[in-house]
Scaffold this active site. Sequence first.
Site, PDB file in Angstrom:
ATOM      1  N   ASP A  67       0.859  -1.205   0.000  1.00  0.00           N
ATOM      2  CA  ASP A  67       0.000   0.000   0.000  1.00  0.00           C
ATOM      3  C   ASP A  67       0.891   1.249   0.000  1.00  0.00           C
ATOM      4  OD1 ASP A  67      -2.701   1.057   2.289  1.00  0.00           O
ATOM      5  OD2 ASP A  67      -2.269   1.562   0.210  1.00  0.00           O
TER       6      ASP A  67
ATOM      7  N   VAL B 137       1.493  -7.722   6.564  1.00  0.00           N
ATOM      8  CA  VAL B 137       1.063  -7.176   7.866  1.00  0.00           C
ATOM      9  C   VAL B 137      -0.141  -7.947   8.414  1.00  0.00           C
ATOM     10  CG1 VAL B 137      -0.052  -5.131   8.896  1.00  0.00           C
ATOM     11  CG2 VAL B 137       1.977  -4.870   7.457  1.00  0.00           C
TER      12      VAL B 137
END
Length: 177
Positions: A33, A128
Amino acid sequence: MQIDIHPGDITQFTAEAIVNAANSSLLGGGGVDGAIHRAGGSRILEECRHLRKTRFPDGLEAGQAAATTAGNLPARWVIHTVGPTYASSPEKYAQKAPILASCYRTCLLTAAELGAKTIAFPAISAGVYGWPMKDATRIAVDTVRDMSAQVGEAIDTVTFVPFGREAEDGYRAALTG
Ligand code: APR
């Protein structure tokens, strides 16, 4: 519909649509991201903010997908999707695995609607969000294969872009399995 593997940095990969493993805020983060927003530039965030103001005031739900410009990336669109966070309990896994699959499904349907002939995916949720790489890549490959009948006319090539050896091994095992 061709399925390929191209190890490396997805922000350097040329495809009409690049998939981002976002979070529901759509306002950026770390991992892929962060890389996509950094490399793609501020126009991506501007359009993400607009998506939040209009279609997704409460954020993008896990499993959904939404497209923006790709900004400075070698692509036309970024398709943002939110993966589920991993949970090892059988009940939670049974609930979340279909959500991870729906990330691939909704991104492919969005790409087909946009008219994107080529689309590249990172390993959604495998960073993550803690999803074990082997399982995350298996779900990715299985779901894309299952979708080929539905979007195979519209999409020519789906490329998985592993960032590191573990991801590459996972995709290769899933593709030969
Ligand atoms: N190109 C390709 N793949 C990448 C890149 C890159 N430049 N950077 C990271 N990856 C890989 C990671 O190694 C991992 O295999 O993308 C996969 C997904 O990892 P994350 O980016 O951490 O995404 P995810 O696990 O879905 O977690 C999403 O992390 O970055 C934040 O804002 C994001 O909150 C969201 C959460």
